[in-house]
Enzyme design. Structure first.
Site, PDB file in Angstrom:
ATOM      1  N   SER A   1       0.863  -1.179   0.000  1.00  0.00           N
ATOM      2  CA  SER A   1       0.000   0.000   0.000  1.00  0.00           C
ATOM      3  C   SER A   1       0.900   1.229   0.000  1.00  0.00           C
ATOM      4  O   SER A   1       1.720   1.398   0.901  1.00  0.00           O
ATOM      5  CB  SER A   1      -0.870  -0.033   1.264  1.00  0.00           C
ATOM      6  OG  SER A   1      -1.572   1.186   1.417  1.00  0.00           O
TER       7      SER A   1
ATOM      8  N   ASP B   1     -13.635  -2.026   3.390  1.00  0.00           N
ATOM      9  CA  ASP B   1     -12.693  -2.155   4.500  1.00  0.00           C
ATOM     10  C   ASP B   1     -13.415  -1.637   5.756  1.00  0.00           C
ATOM     11  O   ASP B   1     -14.052  -2.418   6.490  1.00  0.00           O
ATOM     12  CB  ASP B   1     -11.413  -1.350   4.163  1.00  0.00           C
ATOM     13  CG  ASP B   1     -10.371  -1.304   5.270  1.00  0.00           C
ATOM     14  OD1 ASP B   1     -10.629  -1.819   6.369  1.00  0.00           O
ATOM     15  OD2 ASP B   1      -9.280  -0.733   5.063  1.00  0.00           O
TER      16      ASP B   1
ATOM     17  N   ASP C   1      -7.316   2.907  -2.830  1.00  0.00           N
ATOM     18  CA  ASP C   1      -8.027   2.927  -1.549  1.00  0.00           C
ATOM     19  C   ASP C   1      -8.264   4.376  -1.151  1.00  0.00           C
ATOM     20  O   ASP C   1      -7.313   5.144  -0.963  1.00  0.00           O
ATOM     21  CB  ASP C   1      -7.172   2.218  -0.486  1.00  0.00           C
ATOM     22  CG  ASP C   1      -7.872   2.101   0.867  1.00  0.00           C
ATOM     23  OD1 ASP C   1      -9.006   2.605   1.013  1.00  0.00           O
ATOM     24  OD2 ASP C   1      -7.271   1.501   1.781  1.00  0.00           O
TER      25      ASP C   1
ATOM     26  N   GLY D   1      -3.909  -4.408   6.213  1.00  0.00           N
ATOM     27  CA  GLY D   1      -2.823  -4.087   7.136  1.00  0.00           C
ATOM     28  C   GLY D   1      -3.072  -2.767   7.839  1.00  0.00           C
ATOM     29  O   GLY D   1      -3.816  -1.919   7.344  1.00  0.00           O
TER      30      GLY D   1
ATOM     31  N   LYS E   1      -1.174  -0.947  -4.358  1.00  0.00           N
ATOM     32  CA  LYS E   1      -2.387  -0.204  -3.966  1.00  0.00           C
ATOM     33  C   LYS E   1      -1.997   1.245  -3.743  1.00  0.00           C
ATOM     34  O   LYS E   1      -1.064   1.524  -2.995  1.00  0.00           O
ATOM     35  CB  LYS E   1      -2.966  -0.841  -2.699  1.00  0.00           C
ATOM     36  CG  LYS E   1      -4.002  -0.014  -1.963  1.00  0.00           C
ATOM     37  CD  LYS E   1      -4.686  -0.841  -0.892  1.00  0.00           C
ATOM     38  CE  LYS E   1      -4.708  -0.137   0.447  1.00  0.00           C
ATOM     39  NZ  LYS E   1      -5.366  -0.949   1.496  1.00  0.00           N
TER      40      LYS E   1
ATOM     41  N   LYS F   1      -9.454  -7.333   8.160  1.00  0.00           N
ATOM     42  CA  LYS F   1      -8.407  -6.961   9.123  1.00  0.00           C
ATOM     43  C   LYS F   1      -8.839  -7.556  10.453  1.00  0.00           C
ATOM     44  O   LYS F   1      -9.931  -7.228  10.943  1.00  0.00           O
ATOM     45  CB  LYS F   1      -8.306  -5.436   9.255  1.00  0.00           C
ATOM     46  CG  LYS F   1      -7.719  -4.738   8.040  1.00  0.00           C
ATOM     47  CD  LYS F   1      -7.736  -3.223   8.198  1.00  0.00           C
ATOM     48  CE  LYS F   1      -7.100  -2.548   6.989  1.00  0.00           C
ATOM     49  NZ  LYS F   1      -7.420  -1.090   6.930  1.00  0.00           N
TER      50      LYS F   1
ATOM     51  N   GLU G   1     -11.191   0.475  -3.174  1.00  0.00           N
ATOM     52  CA  GLU G   1     -11.453   0.150  -1.773  1.00  0.00           C
ATOM     53  C   GLU G   1     -12.061   1.338  -1.044  1.00  0.00           C
ATOM     54  O   GLU G   1     -11.547   2.458  -1.113  1.00  0.00           O
ATOM     55  CB  GLU G   1     -10.116  -0.263  -1.124  1.00  0.00           C
ATOM     56  CG  GLU G   1     -10.212  -0.705   0.325  1.00  0.00           C
ATOM     57  CD  GLU G   1      -8.837  -1.140   0.869  1.00  0.00           C
ATOM     58  OE1 GLU G   1      -7.913  -1.399   0.065  1.00  0.00           O
ATOM     59  OE2 GLU G   1      -8.691  -1.200   2.102  1.00  0.00           O
TER      60      GLU G   1
ATOM     61  N   LYS H   1      -3.062   4.971  -2.418  1.00  0.00           N
ATOM     62  CA  LYS H   1      -4.001   5.742  -1.609  1.00  0.00           C
ATOM     63  C   LYS H   1      -4.470   6.918  -2.445  1.00  0.00           C
ATOM     64  O   LYS H   1      -3.649   7.607  -3.079  1.00  0.00           O
ATOM     65  CB  LYS H   1      -3.305   6.233  -0.333  1.00  0.00           C
ATOM     66  CG  LYS H   1      -2.984   5.103   0.636  1.00  0.00           C
ATOM     67  CD  LYS H   1      -4.259   4.446   1.140  1.00  0.00           C
ATOM     68  CE  LYS H   1      -3.979   3.565   2.337  1.00  0.00           C
ATOM     69  NZ  LYS H   1      -5.234   3.005   2.896  1.00  0.00           N
TER      70      LYS H   1
HETATM   71  C1  NPQ Z   1      -6.165   0.746   4.956  1.00  0.00           C
HETATM   72  N1  NPQ Z   1      -3.812   0.548   5.771  1.00  0.00           N
HETATM   73  O1  NPQ Z   1      -6.139  -0.265   4.298  1.00  0.00           O
HETATM   74  C2  NPQ Z   1      -5.109   1.044   6.015  1.00  0.00           C
HETATM   75  C3  NPQ Z   1      -5.307   2.357   6.606  1.00  0.00           C
HETATM   76  C4  NPQ Z   1      -4.367   2.906   7.596  1.00  0.00           C
HETATM   77  C5  NPQ Z   1      -1.774  -0.329   4.869  1.00  0.00           C
HETATM   78  O2  NPQ Z   1      -3.224   1.039   3.687  1.00  0.00           O
HETATM   79  C6  NPQ Z   1      -1.590   6.098  10.144  1.00  0.00           C
HETATM   80  C7  NPQ Z   1      -2.174   6.819   9.142  1.00  0.00           C
HETATM   81  C8  NPQ Z   1      -1.792   4.758  10.262  1.00  0.00           C
HETATM   82  C9  NPQ Z   1      -3.007   6.183   8.266  1.00  0.00           C
HETATM   83  C10 NPQ Z   1      -2.917   2.772   9.492  1.00  0.00           C
HETATM   84  C11 NPQ Z   1      -3.007   0.485   4.709  1.00  0.00           C
HETATM   85  C12 NPQ Z   1      -2.634   4.114   9.390  1.00  0.00           C
HETATM   86  C13 NPQ Z   1      -3.244   4.835   8.392  1.00  0.00           C
HETATM   87  C14 NPQ Z   1      -3.776   2.191   8.587  1.00  0.00           C
HETATM   88  C15 NPQ Z   1      -4.107   4.218   7.502  1.00  0.00           C
HETATM   89  O3  NPQ Z   1      -7.101   1.490   4.822  1.00  0.00           O
HETATM   90 MG    MG Z   2      -8.322   0.399   3.443  1.00  0.00          MG
END
Ligand code: NPQ
Ligand code: MG
Length: 388
Positions: free
Chosen positions: A152, A255, A205, A307, A178, A279, A230, A180
């Site tokens: 990610s 999610d 995502d 994650g 992935k 998760k 996502e 963001k």
């Molecule tokens: C998700 N994780 O799938 C999460 C969101 C997530 C690996 O993309 C600090 C700031 C900690 C933003 C932990 C991944 C976080 C964060 C997880 C976002 O949506």
């Molecule tokens: Mg997510």
């Protein structure tokens, strides 16, 4: 084709009931190798919250994935600690614990707080594994010795910086990228990555950054052959996602909106998504995660393991979960080095050049803890015992 083990056949019980002698939570701060930015926050260090159950002279370790602020979900490290201290730890310390289901039913009567509950279920499964001398993957019936992983990638200051990160992680073997996204960092960014890499598995995502009013804009993502979009809409929405899915060719994946097996069932009935990110922390632990897995496997809905920037302890639990047959899509289970210069487990989690990670096969979570490094970075420890 794998059929899931019936819950009764899963080895979720201790060899004999365990009178827990203590429940501890520990906070430690790990610096990130680079800042991680999503539609809702940007952080440069992760406050890791660990759980430990003690019984039969053995310790079981888990992790609570709550953030410091209530931005992903309403929980925080502070709410988790308070709920464990006041309600959850006393419930586990009251009489010998027998099975995962026993743990889950003691915690179930307290509403909400899934991440706090999950931390305790994880520690229970590590404890059971150590007592039975079996890895968690075996206890839950996972047939997969290695799991497929993706990475990610956060929002970056420039598109160039992101493109460089994409190249770098593809070279490391990650099977899926992935990205963001958020309004203003979406279609053009996806276009640039797709032009450079026409055939990789690519997903996005949004972490709930859009509304149904953005449907026409989100439709502009359809030409890029994304594996999924996502959580584009509200963190607690199922109905608007169903409406949006009808207007998109790209599969939606939920999610934040999937908080337990009930909401997973509702999402499938409403056709709010065609895939689910599981998760363990978000859904309250192994019991709900296994139930969602079984439901989706029976319904033909692919799942993958999400994650939360976990330490090696949470990462090891994710590997065990992702060894189950329904986890057919690459998970957000990166190498330790993707996030941290040094992890609290040895050896660190590593991704092979084919984009797979080995599922630990030693007892419990199956990796050694680096207790010296953990102690060095620990901010606080609180331990609870039975009082009456
Ligand atoms: C998700 N994780 O799938 C999460 C969101 C997530 C690996 O993309 C600090 C700031 C900690 C933003 C932990 C991944 C976080 C964060 C997880 C976002 O949506
Ligand atoms: Mg997510």
């Amino acid at each position: 084709m794998h059929t899931p083990l019936p819950t009764s056949a899963r080895q979720l019980a201790a060899p004999a009931p365990v009178a827990l002698t203590g429940v501890a939570v520990r906070l430690l701060r790990l610096r990130l190798v680079r800042p991680f930015e999503t539609s809702f926050d940007r952080i440069d260090s992760r406050l890791i919250m660990l759980t430990r159950l003690e019984g039969e002279g053995v310790q079981g370790w888990g992790e609570i994935v709550a953030l410091e602020e209530p931005l992903f979900s309403y929980e925080t490290v502070d709410t988790a600690r308070q709920i464990i201290k006041r309600h959850l730890a006393p419930a586990l310390l009251r009489g010998p614990v027998t099975t995962l289901d026993d743990v889950a039913s003691r915690l179930r009567r307290f509403r909400g707080h899934p991440m706090a509950k999950a931390g305790l279920e994880l520690a229970w499964m590590d404890l059971v594994g150590r007592l039975r001398q079996e890895p968690i993957t075996t206890l839950i019936g996972g047939p997969r010795p290695r799991v497929n992983v993706g990475v990610s990638l956060g929002i970056e200051p420039t598109r160039q910086a992101l493109l460089a990160l994409v190249d770098q992680h593809l070279a490391l073997g990650y099977q899926r990228i992935k990205l963001k996204i958020k309004p203003g960092w979406d279609v053009d960014v996806v276009d640039a990555v797709r032009q450079r890499h026409p055939s990789i598995l690519l997903s996005v995502d949004a972490n709930a950054a859009y509304t149904l009013g953005d449907a026409a804009h989100l439709r502009k993502l359809d030409p890029f052959n994304l594996l999924m979009i996502e959580q584009p809409l509200g963190h607690n929405d199922l109905v608007d996602h169903a409406r949006l899915q009808q207007q998109l060719a790209t599969p939606l994946c939920l999610d934040e909106s999937i908080v337990d097996v009930h909401s997973a069932g509702q999402a499938l009935q409403l056709e709010s998504c065609r895939m689910i990110n599981i998760k363990i922390g978000r859904v309250g632990g192994y019991s709900e995660a296994l139930a969602i897995h079984d439901l989706c496997l029976a319904a033909g809905i692919p799942v993958w393991c999400g994650g939360m920037l976990e330490s090696g302890i949470g990462r090891a639990h994710n590997l065990a979960l992702a060894s189950l047959p329904g986890f057919t899509l690459p998970g957000d289970i990166s190498a330790s080095a993707r996030y941290f210069t040094r992890d609290i487990i040895v050896p660190p989690v590593e991704v092979a050049s084919d984009g797979t990670v080995a599922v630990p096969t030693r007892p419990g979570l199956g990796l050694d803890l680096d207790l010296d490094y953990m102690t060095q970075e620990t901010v606080e420890i609180e331990r609870f015992e039975q009082t009456t």
